[in-house]
Enzyme design. Sequence first.
Site, PDB file in Angstrom:
ATOM      1  N   LYS A 173       2.559  -7.948  13.089  1.00  0.00           N
ATOM      2  CA  LYS A 173       1.287  -7.292  12.768  1.00  0.00           C
ATOM      3  C   LYS A 173       0.213  -8.004  13.575  1.00  0.00           C
ATOM      4  CE  LYS A 173      -1.675  -5.985   8.907  1.00  0.00           C
ATOM      5  NZ  LYS A 173      -1.830  -5.862   7.457  1.00  0.00           N
ATOM      6  N   THR A 228       0.814  -1.213   0.000  1.00  0.00           N
ATOM      7  CA  THR A 228       0.000   0.000   0.000  1.00  0.00           C
ATOM      8  C   THR A 228       0.847   1.263   0.000  1.00  0.00           C
ATOM      9  OG1 THR A 228      -1.717  -1.140   1.187  1.00  0.00           O
ATOM     10  CG2 THR A 228      -1.735   1.236   1.359  1.00  0.00           C
ATOM     11  N   THR A 253       2.426  -4.435   4.467  1.00  0.00           N
ATOM     12  CA  THR A 253       2.458  -4.678   5.914  1.00  0.00           C
ATOM     13  C   THR A 253       2.296  -6.152   6.282  1.00  0.00           C
ATOM     14  OG1 THR A 253       0.104  -4.199   6.024  1.00  0.00           O
ATOM     15  CG2 THR A 253       1.597  -2.396   6.540  1.00  0.00           C
ATOM     16  N   ASP A 254       1.628  -6.927   5.425  1.00  0.00           N
ATOM     17  CA  ASP A 254       1.259  -8.288   5.845  1.00  0.00           C
ATOM     18  C   ASP A 254       2.445  -9.166   6.219  1.00  0.00           C
ATOM     19  OD1 ASP A 254      -1.324  -7.581   5.487  1.00  0.00           O
ATOM     20  OD2 ASP A 254      -1.685  -8.801   3.708  1.00  0.00           O
TER      21      ASP A 254
HETATM   22  N1  GLU Z   1      -1.453  -7.545   1.361  1.00  0.00           N
HETATM   23  C1  GLU Z   1      -0.838  -6.309   1.042  1.00  0.00           C
HETATM   24  C2  GLU Z   1       0.634  -6.332   1.468  1.00  0.00           C
HETATM   25  O1  GLU Z   1       0.982  -6.725   2.538  1.00  0.00           O
HETATM   26  C3  GLU Z   1      -1.629  -5.270   1.721  1.00  0.00           C
HETATM   27  C4  GLU Z   1      -1.195  -3.925   1.458  1.00  0.00           C
HETATM   28  C5  GLU Z   1      -0.293  -3.421   2.559  1.00  0.00           C
HETATM   29  O2  GLU Z   1      -0.494  -3.730   3.721  1.00  0.00           O
HETATM   30  O3  GLU Z   1       0.618  -2.707   2.239  1.00  0.00           O
HETATM   31  O4  GLU Z   1       1.453  -5.979   0.665  1.00  0.00           O
END
Ligand code: GLU
Length: 444
Positions: A263, A108, A184-185
Amino acid sequence: MSVQERLQGYSGEVRRILEEAGVEVGDEVEVAAGDRVYRGILMARYELAEPGYIVLKLPNGYNVGVRVSEGVSVRRIAPARKPSFTPPPRPPSKPGLPRVYVISTGGTIASRIDYRTGGVRAALTAEDLLSIIPELAELADLGAEILFSIFSEDMTADHWSRMAAKADELIRSGVDGIVIAHGTDTMGYSAAALSFALQKPPVPVVFVGAQRSSDRPSSDAATNLIAAVRVAGHAPFAEVCASMHAWHSDDVIAIHRGTRVRKLHTSSRDAFKSVNADPIAYVAGGEIRVNAENLNPRGSEEYRFEPGFSDEAALVKFYPGMPPELLELLAERGCRGIILEGTGLGHVSNRLRPVIKELVDRGIFIGMTSQCIYGRVNMRVYDTGRYLLKAGVVPLDDMLPETAYVKLSWCLSRARDLEEVKRLMLTPISGELGGRSTPSLQGR
Ligand code: GLU
């Protein structure tokens, strides 16, 4: 441009109608369906969106989905206006600022929605960053580069290696700090990976992500990034760490150690916490407040680059009723080490004991962590634990399951035999072992 790109997300009958009308995403079109006529910009669609609709952005800014049934007709009014965005000129670099380099890997934080077409694109040149967040020009002489553009669930051991190699190259080129923008995941996994590959680095390596994208008013992207650049360029310590909101408000950013960060919330801005440890620092009011002792100092001369991750490690969460064959299958597929996420103090069902013993006898490493997340495993309290120890399971103290998995992948790429894997797994490398026990979760 291929038809997939020109009509992104449209398929079947709808795509045929749009192709026949000679339109493409971004065009101004008129769609007549029954007695209704809609005029707007043809939007891209997500691959998995309900098919059978044409989506238009109306002049009032709202999107409308027009169901395609018999008698629908499409007419092109005007061709797509190619979006043009000229970032404001880069502010002149101030003399004396530290050189900070931002590596973007996706997620993101590194995406920007093109509202004209609904598509998402990577947006992370230094110019993009400085035009979106001009405060950064006051903090550092910034460079930036897109290394990958992927969501973090698509990361593999190979991506960790490539990220580590890039960071090492930058360290050797003499930058004063590195920021890694990441989804973030699985940011915790990558932060752990670089904590093992870049040992006692001379400059900070700061992961940063965002729970809400930069185009939303509640976005945490800018504040997390400003704190990350501040730490990368100015912190007195040089640790692999992650910069994320400490709580829901914008005023405090927590800096977590790479091997301790997890997380813990799907959507909240303060989703990231240090587990079995305190954050190593906080950033508030433009100040970095160090919150831990014995941190690796900036300028460390003990830097060692220890790259390499194996894809023959696995992480398995035990669940009641788990069949022993699952572990056998992993071994059959060439797995050389398994981290178990056991229950409570580090248990799995007695049914698994024979297969575990057999795998250990075959030279496969089996390490135990706890799905409780907080606290440490102790396999001497109950018989179940003692039997597992006897079968050769190695208890991994208070290491996070994800960190243990990444460390195992790193150990398997360098250890010669099971004994060396065990020795390395139990040797503290980057604060991953022997943290403080958390007496209670009250107030978390
Ligand atoms: N699943 C995505 C990722 O981890 C979600 C977007 C985010 O958290 O940045 O890349």
